[in-house]
Design an enzyme around this catalytic site. Structure first.
Site, PDB file in Angstrom:
ATOM      1  N   ALA A   1      46.743  -5.037 -20.127  1.00 34.34           N
ATOM      2  CA  ALA A   1      47.511  -6.001 -20.923  1.00 34.34           C
ATOM      3  C   ALA A   1      46.637  -6.861 -21.831  1.00 34.34           C
ATOM      4  O   ALA A   1      47.123  -7.390 -22.835  1.00 34.34           O
ATOM      5  CB  ALA A   1      48.337  -6.883 -19.990  1.00 34.34           C
TER       6      ALA A   1
ATOM      7  N   HIS B   1      52.177   3.341 -16.218  1.00 29.48           N
ATOM      8  CA  HIS B   1      53.229   2.443 -15.734  1.00 29.48           C
ATOM      9  C   HIS B   1      54.481   2.489 -16.607  1.00 29.48           C
ATOM     10  O   HIS B   1      55.292   1.569 -16.593  1.00 29.48           O
ATOM     11  CB  HIS B   1      52.692   1.013 -15.629  1.00 29.48           C
ATOM     12  CG  HIS B   1      51.628   0.860 -14.580  1.00 29.48           C
ATOM     13  ND1 HIS B   1      50.760  -0.210 -14.528  1.00 29.48           N
ATOM     14  CD2 HIS B   1      51.300   1.659 -13.529  1.00 29.48           C
ATOM     15  CE1 HIS B   1      49.930  -0.054 -13.491  1.00 29.48           C
ATOM     16  NE2 HIS B   1      50.234   1.075 -12.882  1.00 29.48           N
TER      17      HIS B   1
ATOM     18  N   ASN C   1      36.240  -7.074 -21.040  1.00 30.93           N
ATOM     19  CA  ASN C   1      37.239  -8.000 -20.497  1.00 30.93           C
ATOM     20  C   ASN C   1      36.649  -9.402 -20.507  1.00 30.93           C
ATOM     21  O   ASN C   1      35.474  -9.573 -20.201  1.00 30.93           O
ATOM     22  CB  ASN C   1      37.596  -7.587 -19.055  1.00 30.93           C
ATOM     23  CG  ASN C   1      38.947  -8.107 -18.620  1.00 30.93           C
ATOM     24  OD1 ASN C   1      39.962  -7.737 -19.197  1.00 30.93           O
ATOM     25  ND2 ASN C   1      38.978  -8.969 -17.625  1.00 30.93           N
TER      26      ASN C   1
END
Ligand code: OAD
Ligand code: ZN
Length: 246
Positions: free
Chosen positions: A22, A119, A218
């Protein structure tokens, strides 16, 4: 900053598999799950068995989804999506593995077949019994008309966004293709994921164990930073912006 090292690794690689979470879509206005303000800091996840068992849970799930619709509908690919699409067009990326449900990799230029969605996808819905596909607009219309989540017009089972909830089986075909990609690439880029949700979080390690170099991009530490060849703890858009090409 690591961008130069990343550039060298990309130049040396012949098969790059991006693996996204995300965090690549936050600059597009879509909140992630676990950062401050993330989805799971505001709402408790509705597990699959609860969705199946309870009309109230289905109503709540669809209300949440309709509330998010302006956000999803307005989202355009960010610098991260565009950089990965550039590498794809250059022939360096055989496929992308994503935990994201926002369709932005497809919109950025990836062929649907080359986006491996672990997902699922929230931009359409399916009956959980017969898998009949529904547009969200159809679900919204019937929700408004009857005051609650509608059931399948063909078989009567619940209709759900085409996403994978906690407790729901993983999509077998996607798991298989993600495994093949992880096992056969020479550079694996884990981008914008906290790497805490399994089995998805197993793919970076799988790629590393099969001989790929592993890069983690990240802005927060992850549990897998210690097995990575390069960790770039920095904003994704800024890190991948230099790789946006034509
Ligand atoms: P998370 O919210 O768990 O993690 C997103 C990570 O991206 C966090 O570590 C953020 O710090 C980081 N991040 C956010 N914006 C960033 C930026 N601009 N630059 C750099 N880093 C940034 O989201 P996922 O790992 O994708 O699954 O979550 C995994 C799964 O948990 C989701 O697919 C979803 C969720 O429950 C299901 O619902 C089954
Ligand atoms: Zn059905």
């Amino acid at each position: 900053s690591g961008v130069e090292q990343l550039g060298n690794m990309i130049a040396e690689a012949s098969s790059i598999v991006p693996f996204t979470g995300a965090g690549i879509s936050t600059e597009c206005g879509i909140p992630d799950f676990r950062s401050p303000g993330g989805i799971w800091t505001r709402n408790r996840p509705i597990p699959f068995d609860e969705f199946v068992a309870s009309q109230d849970a289905r109503d709540e799930s669809w209300r949440r989804r309709f509330a998010m619709e302006p956000t999803f509908a307005a989202a355009r690919p960010g610098r991260g999506h565009r950089a990965l699409a550039s590498l794809y067009r250059a022939g360096k990326v055989p496929g992308i593995v994503t935990q994201n449900i926002d369709n932005l990799h497809q919109i950025s230029g990836f062929e649907a077949d080359d986006v491996i969605e672990l997902h699922g996808n929230t931009t359409y819905a399916r009956c959980i019994g017969c898998a009949k596909r529904y547009d969200l607009s159809w679900v919204k219309q019937h929700f408004d008309a009857s005051g609650g989540a509608p059931d399948c017009a063909d078989c009567g089972d619940p209709i759900k966004t085409a996403t994978i909830s906690f407790g729901q089986a993983m999509p077998e075909g996607a798991m298989q293709r993600a495994t093949e990609l992880a096992q056969h690439c020479d550079l694996f880029l884990a981008i914008g994921s906290s790497l805490v949700v399994w089995p998805a979080a197993g793919f970076p390690m799988m790629a590393k164990n099969c001989g790929a170099r592993l890069v983690i991009i990240n802005n927060e530490p992850t549990d897998q930073d210690d097995i990575a060849d390069l960790v770039i703890r920095h904003d994704i858009g800024e890190t991948l912006g230099p790789f946006v090409g034509n």
